[in-house]
Design an enzyme around this catalytic site. Sequence first.
Site, PDB file in Angstrom:
ATOM      1  N   LYS A  22     -82.437  70.326  46.710  1.00  0.00           N
ATOM      2  CA  LYS A  22     -83.232  69.983  45.525  1.00  0.00           C
ATOM      3  C   LYS A  22     -83.691  71.241  44.800  1.00  0.00           C
ATOM      4  O   LYS A  22     -83.534  71.361  43.587  1.00  0.00           O
ATOM      5  CB  LYS A  22     -84.443  69.152  45.946  1.00  0.00           C
ATOM      6  CG  LYS A  22     -85.514  69.055  44.882  1.00  0.00           C
ATOM      7  CD  LYS A  22     -86.812  68.511  45.451  1.00  0.00           C
ATOM      8  CE  LYS A  22     -87.981  68.701  44.527  1.00  0.00           C
ATOM      9  NZ  LYS A  22     -88.543  70.047  44.516  1.00  0.00           N
ATOM     10  N   ASN A  23     -84.266  72.176  45.536  1.00  0.00           N
ATOM     11  CA  ASN A  23     -84.852  73.337  44.857  1.00  0.00           C
ATOM     12  C   ASN A  23     -83.807  74.273  44.264  1.00  0.00           C
ATOM     13  O   ASN A  23     -84.122  75.037  43.359  1.00  0.00           O
ATOM     14  CB  ASN A  23     -85.803  74.092  45.790  1.00  0.00           C
ATOM     15  CG  ASN A  23     -87.144  73.371  45.901  1.00  0.00           C
ATOM     16  OD1 ASN A  23     -87.426  72.436  45.144  1.00  0.00           O
ATOM     17  ND2 ASN A  23     -87.967  73.789  46.857  1.00  0.00           N
ATOM     18  N   CYS A 117     -96.251  69.099  42.561  1.00  0.00           N
ATOM     19  CA  CYS A 117     -97.174  68.680  43.617  1.00  0.00           C
ATOM     20  C   CYS A 117     -98.431  69.538  43.566  1.00  0.00           C
ATOM     21  O   CYS A 117     -98.369  70.723  43.252  1.00  0.00           O
ATOM     22  CB  CYS A 117     -96.490  68.828  44.977  1.00  0.00           C
ATOM     23  SG  CYS A 117     -95.043  67.766  45.140  1.00  0.00           S
ATOM     24  N   ARG A 122    -101.750  76.675  41.168  1.00  0.00           N
ATOM     25  CA  ARG A 122    -100.366  77.162  41.223  1.00  0.00           C
ATOM     26  C   ARG A 122    -100.116  77.964  39.946  1.00  0.00           C
ATOM     27  O   ARG A 122     -99.446  77.492  39.026  1.00  0.00           O
ATOM     28  CB  ARG A 122     -99.369  76.004  41.365  1.00  0.00           C
ATOM     29  CG  ARG A 122     -99.443  75.333  42.723  1.00  0.00           C
ATOM     30  CD  ARG A 122     -98.432  74.209  42.866  1.00  0.00           C
ATOM     31  NE  ARG A 122     -97.096  74.662  43.199  1.00  0.00           N
ATOM     32  CZ  ARG A 122     -96.076  73.850  43.447  1.00  0.00           C
ATOM     33  NH1 ARG A 122     -96.248  72.544  43.403  1.00  0.00           N
ATOM     34  NH2 ARG A 122     -94.882  74.333  43.738  1.00  0.00           N
ATOM     35  N   ASP A 305     -92.626  73.983  52.831  1.00  0.00           N
ATOM     36  CA  ASP A 305     -92.141  72.632  52.514  1.00  0.00           C
ATOM     37  C   ASP A 305     -91.805  71.813  53.762  1.00  0.00           C
ATOM     38  O   ASP A 305     -91.456  70.635  53.651  1.00  0.00           O
ATOM     39  CB  ASP A 305     -90.915  72.710  51.587  1.00  0.00           C
ATOM     40  CG  ASP A 305     -91.319  73.040  50.157  1.00  0.00           C
ATOM     41  OD1 ASP A 305     -92.527  73.109  49.873  1.00  0.00           O
ATOM     42  OD2 ASP A 305     -90.416  73.236  49.318  1.00  0.00           O
ATOM     43  N   ARG A 398     -88.291  61.626  44.450  1.00  0.00           N
ATOM     44  CA  ARG A 398     -88.062  62.838  43.659  1.00  0.00           C
ATOM     45  C   ARG A 398     -87.165  63.823  44.409  1.00  0.00           C
ATOM     46  O   ARG A 398     -86.456  64.607  43.781  1.00  0.00           O
ATOM     47  CB  ARG A 398     -89.398  63.545  43.373  1.00  0.00           C
ATOM     48  CG  ARG A 398     -90.178  62.967  42.214  1.00  0.00           C
ATOM     49  CD  ARG A 398     -91.302  63.901  41.851  1.00  0.00           C
ATOM     50  NE  ARG A 398     -90.864  65.272  41.993  1.00  0.00           N
ATOM     51  CZ  ARG A 398     -91.629  66.288  42.390  1.00  0.00           C
ATOM     52  NH1 ARG A 398     -92.892  66.085  42.678  1.00  0.00           N
ATOM     53  NH2 ARG A 398     -91.144  67.505  42.490  1.00  0.00           N
TER      54      ARG A 398
END
Length: 420
Positions: A22-23, A117, A122, A305, A398
């Site tokens: 995903k990232n 999230c 952040r 994560d 997601r």
Amino acid sequence: MSKLCIQGGKRLNGDVIINGAKNAAVAILPATVLVDGISVIENLPNIDDVAILNDAMRSLGAVTNFLDKHTLEIDASTVYQHSALDECISKMRASYYLLGALLGRFGKAEVAMPGGCDFGGRPIDQHIKGFEALGAKIEVVDNVIRATADKLIGTRIYLDVVSVGATINIMLAAVLAEGTTIIENAAKEPHIVDVANFLNMMGANVKGAGTDVIRIKGVEKLHSGKYSTVPDQIEAGTYMIAAAITGGDVYVRNIIPEHMESLSSKMREMGVEILEGDDYLRVIAPDVLKATNVKTLPYPGFPTDLQPQMAVLLTVATGVSTMIEGVFENRFQYIEQLKETGAKIQVEGNKAIIEGVENLKPTHLKATDLRAGAAMILAGLKAQGGETVIHNIKYIDRGYESVEEKLAALGANIYRKSSN
Ligand code: UD1
């Protein structure tokens, strides 16, 4: 809104195939903006974040077409828009990559402040510092970031904090800049290497990705090409933990075992047997899991994560474990939910002290963010004697492709139910 229902207590057995990361995907898709031609990206995970980015690319003027469920063709030669202000895209953390990519290609970009999230503050000061060092002017007005530059010129940029997002974003802004950019104290995550590999495949000159110092020699143009996304380290880790918490024996396939080293080491300390193949790990749970201490750190450290998922495994390990969150300010919001299952956890600042219990109780749980949602599934797989129901699963969708199908194929009793 759907929910996931789990009757826990089933041992997981068999094979699970891991999708693309995903990232990496959420960085490579914006990166295709830099290509004045066609990018074909294979091994994309079929997840909501990819769908949102596909829409975002189209609204910028790119022509995109799914060749199959995991392969997207993107013609970015037609991109004419420099603004990405849509509400959907602004909810994603990775929307900030459009800033670096649009700035790099067109010298102007306008993107809504990124969401994502909620792990406490952040900030994106390091991204901005990098763009400014390259010669861009940055303004933040009404939650919109505007970047403009007549010309971007390569320079030396030292990151004050090791940031995945800032490393990739500066790389994106620098590939078409004049001269050489050097990023010092760069993040080293596998998806940083993957984005660099993608850019190089399209004609960029990026060296050193995966080390502390990345050198980007600007090129005039990126050309068409094909690229396949790296396997998802975090999805793989989630299934490794699922095998261990259910007393199972699972082959986690289509992965790069080296990327799993920090997790494999910690799981071995807990008594889990992990056998390594070229592109798989076999995870064999012990009769009794032992407590251990974990601290999350930038790669090659233990990934933040996987922190919530690992914390769930520690709740059923014999003895007292600690989990220290070393990357984000506040990533323990899910612990209140987890305590509902009977887990014994005490949070002191960035440290969670976890006293192992024999089993977890089935209950209703809420996904408070993406990885916390995965952690709730793991708790449900363990909890015996009734049904665990997980709400708010939009977060899980997601980032995890077909999670209930994959777990059911391993023998879990899990299904999705639409609720009103
Ligand atoms: C990315 C990942 C996320 C992962 C995180 C850490 C994506 C889309 N998201 O998030 O899943 O949890 O890496 O591996 O790839 N920081 C600053 N200033 C900045 C940027 C970051 O202070 O300009 C701080 C952050 O607050 C945090 C730390 O640096 O404490 C690391 O953040 P970073 O690596 O940038 O995370 P993200 O890119 O947001």
